[in-house]
Motif scaffolding. Structure first.
Motif, PDB file in Angstrom:
ATOM      1  N   GLY A  97      -8.413  37.295  -8.169  1.00  0.00           N
ATOM      2  CA  GLY A  97      -9.281  37.494  -9.329  1.00  0.00           C
ATOM      3  C   GLY A  97      -9.327  38.946  -9.758  1.00  0.00           C
ATOM      4  O   GLY A  97      -9.300  39.252 -10.955  1.00  0.00           O
ATOM      5  N   CYS A  98      -9.379  39.854  -8.797  1.00  0.00           N
ATOM      6  CA  CYS A  98      -9.384  41.288  -9.126  1.00  0.00           C
ATOM      7  C   CYS A  98      -8.062  41.727  -9.742  1.00  0.00           C
ATOM      8  O   CYS A  98      -8.045  42.550 -10.660  1.00  0.00           O
ATOM      9  CB  CYS A  98      -9.698  42.119  -7.879  1.00  0.00           C
ATOM     10  SG  CYS A  98     -11.419  42.002  -7.368  1.00  0.00           S
ATOM     11  N   MET A  99      -6.957  41.172  -9.255  1.00  0.00           N
ATOM     12  CA  MET A  99      -5.662  41.521  -9.846  1.00  0.00           C
ATOM     13  C   MET A  99      -5.595  41.065 -11.302  1.00  0.00           C
ATOM     14  O   MET A  99      -5.101  41.797 -12.157  1.00  0.00           O
ATOM     15  CB  MET A  99      -4.518  40.903  -9.038  1.00  0.00           C
ATOM     16  CG  MET A  99      -4.291  41.590  -7.719  1.00  0.00           C
ATOM     17  SD  MET A  99      -2.787  41.097  -6.823  1.00  0.00           S
ATOM     18  CE  MET A  99      -2.705  39.360  -7.027  1.00  0.00           C
ATOM     19  N   VAL A 100      -6.100  39.871 -11.583  1.00  0.00           N
ATOM     20  CA  VAL A 100      -6.121  39.387 -12.965  1.00  0.00           C
ATOM     21  C   VAL A 100      -7.069  40.251 -13.795  1.00  0.00           C
ATOM     22  O   VAL A 100      -6.751  40.652 -14.913  1.00  0.00           O
ATOM     23  CB  VAL A 100      -6.525  37.901 -13.024  1.00  0.00           C
ATOM     24  CG1 VAL A 100      -6.766  37.445 -14.456  1.00  0.00           C
ATOM     25  CG2 VAL A 100      -5.474  37.025 -12.359  1.00  0.00           C
ATOM     26  N   THR A 104      -4.867  42.450 -16.494  1.00  0.00           N
ATOM     27  CA  THR A 104      -4.813  42.023 -17.893  1.00  0.00           C
ATOM     28  C   THR A 104      -4.873  43.198 -18.865  1.00  0.00           C
ATOM     29  O   THR A 104      -4.032  43.296 -19.758  1.00  0.00           O
ATOM     30  CB  THR A 104      -5.935  41.008 -18.191  1.00  0.00           C
ATOM     31  OG1 THR A 104      -5.895  39.967 -17.222  1.00  0.00           O
ATOM     32  CG2 THR A 104      -5.790  40.418 -19.564  1.00  0.00           C
ATOM     33  N   PRO A 105      -5.834  44.118 -18.726  1.00  0.00           N
ATOM     34  CA  PRO A 105      -5.852  45.265 -19.647  1.00  0.00           C
ATOM     35  C   PRO A 105      -4.617  46.152 -19.520  1.00  0.00           C
ATOM     36  O   PRO A 105      -4.162  46.714 -20.515  1.00  0.00           O
ATOM     37  CB  PRO A 105      -7.105  46.049 -19.254  1.00  0.00           C
ATOM     38  CG  PRO A 105      -7.920  45.126 -18.452  1.00  0.00           C
ATOM     39  CD  PRO A 105      -6.991  44.128 -17.850  1.00  0.00           C
ATOM     40  N   LEU A 106      -4.065  46.251 -18.314  1.00  0.00           N
ATOM     41  CA  LEU A 106      -2.857  47.061 -18.151  1.00  0.00           C
ATOM     42  C   LEU A 106      -1.698  46.453 -18.930  1.00  0.00           C
ATOM     43  O   LEU A 106      -0.932  47.164 -19.587  1.00  0.00           O
ATOM     44  CB  LEU A 106      -2.492  47.186 -16.671  1.00  0.00           C
ATOM     45  CG  LEU A 106      -3.439  48.016 -15.809  1.00  0.00           C
ATOM     46  CD1 LEU A 106      -3.046  47.925 -14.348  1.00  0.00           C
ATOM     47  CD2 LEU A 106      -3.450  49.459 -16.270  1.00  0.00           C
ATOM     48  N   ILE A 110      -4.905  47.737 -23.472  1.00  0.00           N
ATOM     49  CA  ILE A 110      -6.178  47.870 -24.178  1.00  0.00           C
ATOM     50  C   ILE A 110      -7.243  48.369 -23.214  1.00  0.00           C
ATOM     51  O   ILE A 110      -7.315  47.940 -22.065  1.00  0.00           O
ATOM     52  CB  ILE A 110      -6.625  46.513 -24.759  1.00  0.00           C
ATOM     53  CG1 ILE A 110      -5.588  46.009 -25.755  1.00  0.00           C
ATOM     54  CG2 ILE A 110      -7.995  46.612 -25.411  1.00  0.00           C
ATOM     55  CD1 ILE A 110      -5.812  44.584 -26.199  1.00  0.00           C
ATOM     56  N   GLU A 111      -8.084  49.260 -23.699  1.00  0.00           N
ATOM     57  CA  GLU A 111      -9.245  49.692 -22.927  1.00  0.00           C
ATOM     58  C   GLU A 111     -10.454  48.938 -23.462  1.00  0.00           C
ATOM     59  O   GLU A 111     -10.730  48.971 -24.653  1.00  0.00           O
ATOM     60  CB  GLU A 111      -9.464  51.196 -23.062  1.00  0.00           C
ATOM     61  CG  GLU A 111     -10.606  51.680 -22.198  1.00  0.00           C
ATOM     62  CD  GLU A 111     -10.826  53.171 -22.321  1.00  0.00           C
ATOM     63  OE1 GLU A 111     -11.990  53.564 -22.446  1.00  0.00           O
ATOM     64  OE2 GLU A 111      -9.855  53.927 -22.300  1.00  0.00           O
TER      65      GLU A 111
END
Length: 158
Positions: A97-100, A104-106, A110-111
């Protein structure tokens, strides 16, 4: 056990509220959990926008990982044989979950922070990094214990 109780209740109460209360941002008058999520949105605007990836990750976390974390508390307290495999499974779910969440923003470039660098570093980075560091340490310990148990059993058979 304290980590597992904390993370389980956090997943069920906080993240469950986010998933199952899609109008939290508009509610009048807001309750405490509405305000918690409004504040958190300053660090990650995907929550206010109800980003489908975020809703899905949080839904899995609230419905599966939250109760499983509380089951870990029971397993530790009663010294169940499934204690370490369950801890490893939940930790891997949290790490995924943390990787997703971070990935995702990477990939999107997008920030999602709208309110400034404090909110980005405290809410987005620090608050979620806890669910990278602690589960990584527990996963390593659980893996080591599982391997040790197998080696112990293997040694008895010889």
């Amino acid at each position: 056990m304290c980590w597992w109780a904390f993370t389980g209740l956090t997943h069920i109460i906080l993240e469950g509220y986010f998933v199952f209360t899609p109008d939290f941002y508009k509610r009048k008058p807001p309750n405490y959990l509405d305000d918690v999520w409004k504040e958190y949105c300053k660090g990650d605007s995907r929550y206010a926008a109800r980003d489908s990836t975020i809703v899905m990750v949080e839904g899995i976390t609230a419905v599966l990982e939250g109760p499983a974390s509380l089951l870990v508390v029971y397993a530790i307290a009663t010294r169940r044989a499934y204690n370490y495999p369950l801890q490893l499974a939940v930790c891997l779910g949290q790490l995924y979950g943390c990787m997703v969440y971070y990935g995702t923003p990477l990939l999107d470039g997008i920030e999602y922070t709208t309110a400034g660098s404090f909110y980005f570093w405290f809410y987005y980075i620090f608050m979620n990094c806890i669910w990278v560091v602690i589960p990584s340490l527990i996963a390593l310990r659980s893996w080591t214990e599982i391997v040790r148990q197998f080696e112990h059993k293997k040694g008895k058979k010889q």
